[in-house]
Motif scaffolding. Structure first.
Motif, PDB file in Angstrom:
ATOM      1  N   ALA A  14      36.103  42.095  43.163  1.00  0.00           N
ATOM      2  CA  ALA A  14      37.002  43.248  43.141  1.00  0.00           C
ATOM      3  C   ALA A  14      37.402  43.609  41.714  1.00  0.00           C
ATOM      4  O   ALA A  14      37.355  42.771  40.802  1.00  0.00           O
ATOM      5  CB  ALA A  14      38.262  42.941  43.958  1.00  0.00           C
ATOM      6  N   ILE A  15      37.786  44.859  41.545  1.00  0.00           N
ATOM      7  CA  ILE A  15      38.459  45.297  40.323  1.00  0.00           C
ATOM      8  C   ILE A  15      39.961  45.179  40.582  1.00  0.00           C
ATOM      9  O   ILE A  15      40.474  45.752  41.543  1.00  0.00           O
ATOM     10  CB  ILE A  15      38.087  46.748  39.959  1.00  0.00           C
ATOM     11  N   ILE A  16      40.631  44.415  39.736  1.00  0.00           N
ATOM     12  CA  ILE A  16      42.064  44.151  39.895  1.00  0.00           C
ATOM     13  C   ILE A  16      42.801  44.914  38.794  1.00  0.00           C
ATOM     14  O   ILE A  16      42.368  44.917  37.642  1.00  0.00           O
ATOM     15  CB  ILE A  16      42.355  42.650  39.766  1.00  0.00           C
ATOM     16  N   TYR A  17      43.919  45.521  39.156  1.00  0.00           N
ATOM     17  CA  TYR A  17      44.620  46.302  38.128  1.00  0.00           C
ATOM     18  C   TYR A  17      46.132  46.205  38.294  1.00  0.00           C
ATOM     19  O   TYR A  17      46.654  46.049  39.392  1.00  0.00           O
ATOM     20  CB  TYR A  17      44.172  47.768  38.154  1.00  0.00           C
ATOM     21  N   ASN A  18      46.817  46.295  37.162  1.00  0.00           N
ATOM     22  CA  ASN A  18      48.278  46.288  37.133  1.00  0.00           C
ATOM     23  C   ASN A  18      48.755  47.701  37.461  1.00  0.00           C
ATOM     24  O   ASN A  18      48.645  48.609  36.630  1.00  0.00           O
ATOM     25  CB  ASN A  18      48.767  45.830  35.751  1.00  0.00           C
ATOM     26  N   HIS A  19      49.296  47.877  38.660  1.00  0.00           N
ATOM     27  CA  HIS A  19      49.653  49.233  39.100  1.00  0.00           C
ATOM     28  C   HIS A  19      50.853  49.777  38.321  1.00  0.00           C
ATOM     29  O   HIS A  19      51.010  51.006  38.195  1.00  0.00           O
ATOM     30  CB  HIS A  19      49.909  49.262  40.600  1.00  0.00           C
ATOM     31  N   GLU A  20      51.683  48.912  37.751  1.00  0.00           N
ATOM     32  CA  GLU A  20      52.813  49.387  36.948  1.00  0.00           C
ATOM     33  C   GLU A  20      52.322  49.991  35.634  1.00  0.00           C
ATOM     34  O   GLU A  20      52.820  51.041  35.200  1.00  0.00           O
ATOM     35  CB  GLU A  20      53.785  48.234  36.684  1.00  0.00           C
ATOM     36  N   VAL A  21      51.351  49.332  35.002  1.00  0.00           N
ATOM     37  CA  VAL A  21      50.765  49.880  33.770  1.00  0.00           C
ATOM     38  C   VAL A  21      50.091  51.212  34.065  1.00  0.00           C
ATOM     39  O   VAL A  21      50.226  52.176  33.303  1.00  0.00           O
ATOM     40  CB  VAL A  21      49.767  48.884  33.151  1.00  0.00           C
TER      41      VAL A  21
ATOM     42  N   VAL B  22      43.420  45.669  33.494  1.00  0.00           N
ATOM     43  CA  VAL B  22      42.303  45.651  34.446  1.00  0.00           C
ATOM     44  C   VAL B  22      41.531  44.351  34.298  1.00  0.00           C
ATOM     45  O   VAL B  22      41.271  43.887  33.180  1.00  0.00           O
ATOM     46  CB  VAL B  22      41.349  46.846  34.206  1.00  0.00           C
ATOM     47  N   GLY B  23      41.160  43.772  35.442  1.00  0.00           N
ATOM     48  CA  GLY B  23      40.346  42.574  35.439  1.00  0.00           C
ATOM     49  C   GLY B  23      39.299  42.608  36.527  1.00  0.00           C
ATOM     50  O   GLY B  23      39.271  43.515  37.368  1.00  0.00           O
ATOM     51  N   PHE B  24      38.440  41.617  36.518  1.00  0.00           N
ATOM     52  CA  PHE B  24      37.356  41.462  37.495  1.00  0.00           C
ATOM     53  C   PHE B  24      37.460  40.051  38.043  1.00  0.00           C
ATOM     54  O   PHE B  24      37.361  39.073  37.293  1.00  0.00           O
ATOM     55  CB  PHE B  24      36.013  41.672  36.796  1.00  0.00           C
ATOM     56  N   TYR B  25      37.687  39.928  39.341  1.00  0.00           N
ATOM     57  CA  TYR B  25      37.729  38.626  39.993  1.00  0.00           C
ATOM     58  C   TYR B  25      37.566  38.867  41.488  1.00  0.00           C
ATOM     59  O   TYR B  25      37.163  39.960  41.900  1.00  0.00           O
ATOM     60  CB  TYR B  25      39.038  37.884  39.675  1.00  0.00           C
ATOM     61  N   SER B  26      37.894  37.906  42.320  1.00  0.00           N
ATOM     62  CA  SER B  26      37.728  38.083  43.756  1.00  0.00           C
ATOM     63  C   SER B  26      38.939  38.768  44.371  1.00  0.00           C
ATOM     64  O   SER B  26      40.050  38.707  43.840  1.00  0.00           O
ATOM     65  CB  SER B  26      37.519  36.721  44.429  1.00  0.00           C
ATOM     66  N   SER B  27      38.724  39.385  45.526  1.00  0.00           N
ATOM     67  CA  SER B  27      39.825  40.053  46.220  1.00  0.00           C
ATOM     68  C   SER B  27      40.874  39.053  46.676  1.00  0.00           C
ATOM     69  O   SER B  27      42.071  39.342  46.677  1.00  0.00           O
ATOM     70  CB  SER B  27      39.285  40.832  47.424  1.00  0.00           C
ATOM     71  N   SER B  28      40.455  37.845  47.074  1.00  0.00           N
ATOM     72  CA  SER B  28      41.433  36.840  47.501  1.00  0.00           C
ATOM     73  C   SER B  28      42.287  36.377  46.332  1.00  0.00           C
ATOM     74  O   SER B  28      43.483  36.104  46.492  1.00  0.00           O
ATOM     75  CB  SER B  28      40.731  35.642  48.150  1.00  0.00           C
ATOM     76  N   SER B  29      41.706  36.294  45.138  1.00  0.00           N
ATOM     77  CA  SER B  29      42.482  35.935  43.954  1.00  0.00           C
ATOM     78  C   SER B  29      43.501  37.022  43.638  1.00  0.00           C
ATOM     79  O   SER B  29      44.637  36.732  43.265  1.00  0.00           O
ATOM     80  CB  SER B  29      41.555  35.730  42.752  1.00  0.00           C
ATOM     81  N   ALA B  30      43.086  38.272  43.795  1.00  0.00           N
ATOM     82  CA  ALA B  30      44.017  39.383  43.574  1.00  0.00           C
ATOM     83  C   ALA B  30      45.178  39.318  44.553  1.00  0.00           C
ATOM     84  O   ALA B  30      46.344  39.528  44.178  1.00  0.00           O
ATOM     85  CB  ALA B  30      43.282  40.711  43.701  1.00  0.00           C
TER      86      ALA B  30
END
Length: 349
Positions: A140-147, A235-243
């Protein structure tokens, strides 16, 4: 023999018997311990903090002792180091390094007669005679929604090419190529730009473009979460479960799962000549059970392989449409790719 001496003798004899009995108990107790070489992280949390290690003991009479490492390659390196005289019984890591270990003859065949829950796994879980997948995760692409809200950025689309957006420069955290997830980054970017694991050049060219804007190359999701939490990365790249776990821990993140779907399997097996083979089979069978796998699916968002689990975040059948990776090619080229990454990409940060 006088009464005092006789009493002393009997006392010494009783003490000797007690010591012998204690020694027998220690030996028996040692034989009841199953050593599980895998990650710390959520596995340690499951077994120790959330009480599932105790449940294993109650169910089987064995105890489990975790032998934690940080990454899949470290897990398999530890297993290889003890190949001639194993000190652990069960090994679990990312599928990619696990297969590299299997090629070195680390693991013994797994039989559903001895491990009945193998028969309950989805067909995709049986990788080969020595390797089964316990669960896995989608990338998944993980992102800080506040930023994103502060900067008025559009949320990422479900496309891998979103990692290349120019506004993310200076705010990216990506796992390095010497980790399994970093290899997925490399392969993903290669495919986005017309290549593949068989033609990896476009992936490295993409990483070179991104490298000057990388905050750090973290090797664990916990480390990545630190940067996403304090806003130094967006923004990062890791697994959806980690997110999902980051969000549960209070990190202000959301995630998207781009297509094509990339799935990273978690593989497990039993060491050849394991010190406690019976305990190893009991543990692996229990670890694959509906109860444990349901917990992993519900608590950590893993896609579990037990077909009786009904609460997977995505149906196991959806993996039929996942992006296929030539694992043999990746393992054959992995060492060379790491050298290229360290020589040509890391210095650009």
């Amino acid at each position: 023999m006088g009464p005092i001496r006789r009493s002393a003798f009997l006392g010494l004899a009783a003490a000797a018997l007690a010591i012998a009995a204690a020694g027998g108990a220690v030996a028996q107790g040692a034989n009841k311990t199953v050593y599980f070489l895998t990650w710390g992280g959520t596995v340690q949390q499951t077994l120790e903090k959330e009480g599932w290690g105790r449940k294993f003991t109650e169910a089987t009479g064995y105890t489990v002792q975790l032998v934690p490492k940080a990454t899949g390659p470290e897990i398999i390196a530890a297993a290889i180091a003890q190949k001639d005289k194993p000190q652990v019984d069960v090994v679990q890591s990312d599928l990619l390094p696990f297969l590299a270990g299997d090629q070195q003859g680390l693991f013994q065949p797994l039989d559903a007669k001895d491990i009945p829950n193998i028969a309950k796994l989805a067909p995709v879980a049986r990788v080969n005679a020595n390797t089964i997948m316990t669960y896995g995760d989608v990338m998944a692409i993980i992102y800080n929604h506040e930023v994103f809200a502060q900067k008025k950025w559009a949320e990422p689309k479900a496309e891998w090419g979103e990692l290349m957006r120019p506004e993310f420069k200076g705010g990216l955290v990506l796992p390095p190529v010497n980790t399994t997830y970093g290899l997925y980054v490399l392969i993903t970017l290669a495919r986005v730009h017309g290549g593949s694991e068989h033609q990896i050049g476009p992936g490295f060219e993409a990483l070179k473009k991104l490298a000057p804007g990388i905050v750090e190359w973290p090797t664990t999701f916990a480390r990545m979460g630190q940067f996403l939490q304090d806003g130094s990365a967006a923004v990062g790249f890791y697994s959806s479960s980690s997110a999902a776990e980051m969000a549960r821990r209070g990190v202000p993140v959301k995630y998207v799962v781009p297509k094509p779907l990339f799935f990273t399997g978690t593989a497990a097996g039993i060491m050849k000549n394991a010190p406690n083979p019976e305990g190893a089979r009991a543990f692996l069978n229990w670890w694959l059970s509906k109860e444990v796998m349901t917990f992993r699916a519900e608590r950590y968002g893993n896609v579990t392989m037990n077909a009786e689990v009904t609460t997977n975040p995505i149906p196991v059948a959806a993996l039929n449409d996942m992006q296929r990776v030539d694992y043999a090619e990746v393992n054959a080229r992995r060492a060379d790719w790491i050298k290229v990454f360290e020589r040509e990409v890391l210095p650009l940060k």
